[in-house]
Design a protein around this motif. Structure first.
Motif, PDB file in Angstrom:
ATOM      1  N   TYR A  76       0.838  -1.202   0.000  1.00  0.00           N
ATOM      2  CA  TYR A  76       0.000   0.000   0.000  1.00  0.00           C
ATOM      3  C   TYR A  76       0.877   1.258   0.000  1.00  0.00           C
ATOM      4  O   TYR A  76       0.622   2.210  -0.759  1.00  0.00           O
ATOM      5  CB  TYR A  76      -0.920   0.005   1.223  1.00  0.00           C
ATOM      6  CG  TYR A  76      -2.251  -0.661   1.010  1.00  0.00           C
ATOM      7  CD1 TYR A  76      -3.219  -0.079   0.200  1.00  0.00           C
ATOM      8  CD2 TYR A  76      -2.557  -1.859   1.639  1.00  0.00           C
ATOM      9  CE1 TYR A  76      -4.455  -0.680   0.011  1.00  0.00           C
ATOM     10  CE2 TYR A  76      -3.787  -2.483   1.458  1.00  0.00           C
ATOM     11  CZ  TYR A  76      -4.738  -1.885   0.646  1.00  0.00           C
ATOM     12  OH  TYR A  76      -5.948  -2.493   0.460  1.00  0.00           O
ATOM     13  N   GLN A 106      -5.561  -0.149 -10.307  1.00  0.00           N
ATOM     14  CA  GLN A 106      -5.872  -1.477 -10.836  1.00  0.00           C
ATOM     15  C   GLN A 106      -4.700  -2.425 -10.624  1.00  0.00           C
ATOM     16  O   GLN A 106      -4.878  -3.582 -10.224  1.00  0.00           O
ATOM     17  CB  GLN A 106      -6.212  -1.380 -12.324  1.00  0.00           C
ATOM     18  CG  GLN A 106      -6.586  -2.717 -12.944  1.00  0.00           C
ATOM     19  CD  GLN A 106      -6.874  -2.607 -14.439  1.00  0.00           C
ATOM     20  OE1 GLN A 106      -6.499  -1.625 -15.078  1.00  0.00           O
ATOM     21  NE2 GLN A 106      -7.539  -3.596 -14.992  1.00  0.00           N
ATOM     22  N   ALA A 109      -4.580  -3.455  -7.003  1.00  0.00           N
ATOM     23  CA  ALA A 109      -5.593  -4.465  -6.684  1.00  0.00           C
ATOM     24  C   ALA A 109      -5.119  -5.859  -7.071  1.00  0.00           C
ATOM     25  O   ALA A 109      -5.231  -6.814  -6.278  1.00  0.00           O
ATOM     26  CB  ALA A 109      -6.904  -4.132  -7.399  1.00  0.00           C
ATOM     27  N   SER A 169       0.479  -4.976 -14.843  1.00  0.00           N
ATOM     28  CA  SER A 169      -0.770  -5.611 -14.407  1.00  0.00           C
ATOM     29  C   SER A 169      -1.008  -6.913 -15.155  1.00  0.00           C
ATOM     30  O   SER A 169      -1.390  -7.928 -14.568  1.00  0.00           O
ATOM     31  CB  SER A 169      -1.955  -4.668 -14.635  1.00  0.00           C
ATOM     32  OG  SER A 169      -1.828  -3.497 -13.854  1.00  0.00           O
ATOM     33  N   HIS A 256      -9.927  -6.733  -0.419  1.00  0.00           N
ATOM     34  CA  HIS A 256      -9.190  -5.525  -0.781  1.00  0.00           C
ATOM     35  C   HIS A 256      -9.032  -5.418  -2.298  1.00  0.00           C
ATOM     36  O   HIS A 256      -9.084  -4.322  -2.862  1.00  0.00           O
ATOM     37  CB  HIS A 256      -7.813  -5.546  -0.109  1.00  0.00           C
ATOM     38  CG  HIS A 256      -7.883  -5.316   1.367  1.00  0.00           C
ATOM     39  ND1 HIS A 256      -7.473  -4.149   1.963  1.00  0.00           N
ATOM     40  CD2 HIS A 256      -8.324  -6.106   2.370  1.00  0.00           C
ATOM     41  CE1 HIS A 256      -7.653  -4.230   3.266  1.00  0.00           C
ATOM     42  NE2 HIS A 256      -8.162  -5.418   3.545  1.00  0.00           N
ATOM     43  N   TYR A 257      -8.850  -6.542  -2.961  1.00  0.00           N
ATOM     44  CA  TYR A 257      -8.763  -6.558  -4.428  1.00  0.00           C
ATOM     45  C   TYR A 257     -10.033  -5.981  -5.051  1.00  0.00           C
ATOM     46  O   TYR A 257      -9.977  -5.100  -5.919  1.00  0.00           O
ATOM     47  CB  TYR A 257      -8.529  -7.992  -4.899  1.00  0.00           C
ATOM     48  CG  TYR A 257      -8.923  -8.277  -6.326  1.00  0.00           C
ATOM     49  CD1 TYR A 257      -8.162  -7.807  -7.393  1.00  0.00           C
ATOM     50  CD2 TYR A 257     -10.067  -9.025  -6.608  1.00  0.00           C
ATOM     51  CE1 TYR A 257      -8.526  -8.068  -8.700  1.00  0.00           C
ATOM     52  CE2 TYR A 257     -10.433  -9.297  -7.915  1.00  0.00           C
ATOM     53  CZ  TYR A 257      -9.666  -8.815  -8.960  1.00  0.00           C
ATOM     54  OH  TYR A 257     -10.037  -9.079 -10.248  1.00  0.00           O
ATOM     55  N   VAL A 260     -10.327  -2.094  -4.141  1.00  0.00           N
ATOM     56  CA  VAL A 260      -9.383  -1.220  -4.843  1.00  0.00           C
ATOM     57  C   VAL A 260      -9.726  -1.157  -6.332  1.00  0.00           C
ATOM     58  O   VAL A 260      -9.547  -0.113  -6.976  1.00  0.00           O
ATOM     59  CB  VAL A 260      -7.933  -1.693  -4.615  1.00  0.00           C
ATOM     60  CG1 VAL A 260      -6.952  -0.838  -5.407  1.00  0.00           C
ATOM     61  CG2 VAL A 260      -7.581  -1.627  -3.130  1.00  0.00           C
ATOM     62  N   MET A 261     -10.243  -2.235  -6.895  1.00  0.00           N
ATOM     63  CA  MET A 261     -10.705  -2.195  -8.284  1.00  0.00           C
ATOM     64  C   MET A 261     -11.851  -1.197  -8.437  1.00  0.00           C
ATOM     65  O   MET A 261     -11.963  -0.503  -9.456  1.00  0.00           O
ATOM     66  CB  MET A 261     -11.148  -3.585  -8.736  1.00  0.00           C
ATOM     67  CG  MET A 261     -10.007  -4.544  -8.998  1.00  0.00           C
ATOM     68  SD  MET A 261      -8.975  -4.073 -10.409  1.00  0.00           S
ATOM     69  CE  MET A 261     -10.046  -4.507 -11.762  1.00  0.00           C
ATOM     70  N   SER A 264     -10.334   2.191  -8.583  1.00  0.00           N
ATOM     71  CA  SER A 264      -9.788   2.394  -9.928  1.00  0.00           C
ATOM     72  C   SER A 264     -10.883   2.809 -10.904  1.00  0.00           C
ATOM     73  O   SER A 264     -10.710   3.744 -11.699  1.00  0.00           O
ATOM     74  CB  SER A 264      -9.108   1.107 -10.402  1.00  0.00           C
ATOM     75  OG  SER A 264      -8.800   1.169 -11.776  1.00  0.00           O
TER      76      SER A 264
END
Length: 334
Positions: A76, A106, A109, A169, A256-257, A260-261, A264
């Motif tokens: 983070y 992204q 994430a 990514s 969290h994935y 956070v997406m 984004s």
């Protein structure tokens, strides 16, 4: 009563002067009592010696349960520091840098999902179908942004940085797919990851062919960019499907994935809203820019799909902070 072994044991522990005097006389007069009292004193001493150890062990266990893994905090910290540097130094505060920040989020994430997979040694709770659609989305977007400028931010980050982050990514997605489908396949919940993906992918490409903009002025690559957007939006569906099949339980960093997406998508949606008058297309209906509505509608749909999950996630964050890295119960999906 005063010659009972338990009473003698209490006197020995008390350390009182009278108790010590009486204890010495009683023990001297009875070898049996002497032996029994010695055993009791030993047992009592052992129990007392273990009390601090038990207390420390319990305290350590609680601390380990409530602490945030160092790797997560470092990830983070690195990504947010990088985002600030990109916005202030690379983009020099230009508003278009929000689009680059969205791809950085992204990447964060997907990186969090990779950390979960690597640290736990398990692919449980991760949808391979969602990863496949995410990878396809990145490939479609890169097919346009690697050599065409139509959908890139106009600041300096659009020259190379935007594309580099997308390539990173894509590399992490490839790593995750290898872990889920090969290395850790024995932990992959294939029977729960049963969302019908193929019709959804076909639908995304058909919709993109009909609703694409013309910022590249190349219909094929305009269609691929739009398909990448639609695939990225739809990629959340297999993951939410897997969560529902798992009785609404979301594992640690999977939550969290997903969150956070959503951040984004919120950033890219904000950019598209402000740039809506600059987006052009060949309209099907005179005076109606269908590409703008398709792009903004896709972003709104993504946030709508995550609405119920966001409620439980934000509730957990406010109640426990980042320590909510244990499972989150999303009963809304059941």
């Amino acid at each position: 009563r005063t010659s009972h072994p338990f009473y003698l044991h209490q006197l020995a522990l008390s350390g009182a002067p009278f108790g010590s005097q009486f204890l010495r006389k009683s023990l001297a007069s009875s070898p049996i009592l002497h032996k029994q009292a010695s055993i009791n004193v030993q047992i009592g001493s052992m129990a007392l010696s273990h009390l601090p150890m038990a207390h420390v062990s319990s305290k350590a266990a609680k601390q380990s349960q409530s602490s945030v893994p160092t790797g997560v905090l470092v990830t983070y910290g690195l990504f947010f520091t990088f985002s600030i540097a990109v916005y202030h130094f690379f983009a020099e505060g230009e508003f278009s840098a929000i689009l680059t920040l969205s791809v950085i989020m992204q990447c964060l994430a997907i990186a969090l999902l990779a950390i979960q997979c690597h640290s736990s040694g398990s692919a449980s709770g991760i949808s391979a179908k969602a990863l496949m659609m995410e990878g396809a989305s990145l490939v479609c977007r890169l097919s346009s942004t690697l050599w065409l400028n139509g959908y890139l931010p106009v600041d300096a980050t659009g020259d190379h940085l935007f594309q580099i982050v997308d390539i990173c990514s894509l590399g992490i997605v490839a790593y995750l797919l290898h872990q889920v489908l090969q290395t850790q396949r024995h932990t992959y919940q294939a029977e729960l990851d049963s969302f019908p993906m193929r019709p959804l992918i076909v639908g995304c490409f058909v919709a993109a062919a009909l609703l694409h903009a013309d910022m590249n002025d190349r219909p094929l690559f305009d269609t691929l960019w739009m398909a990448g957007l639609f695939l990225g939006i739809a990629a959340v569906l297999p993951q939410l499907w897997l969560v529902a099949k798992a009785n609404g339980r979301v594992q640690a960093l999977t939550s969290h994935y997903i969150a956070v997406m959503a951040v984004s998508r919120l950033l890219s949606g904000s950019f598209m809203w402000h740039a809506r008058f600059d987006l052009t297309c060949q309209p099907w209906i005179e005076g109606m820019n269908h590409a703008v509505w398709a792009i903004l509608g896709a972003h709104a749909l993504h946030l709508l799909l995550l609405g119920d999950f966001a409620y439980y996630y934000v509730k957990a964050i406010f109640s426990r902070g980042l320590q909510c890295l244990d499972d989150i119960d999303c009963g809304c999906f059941v």
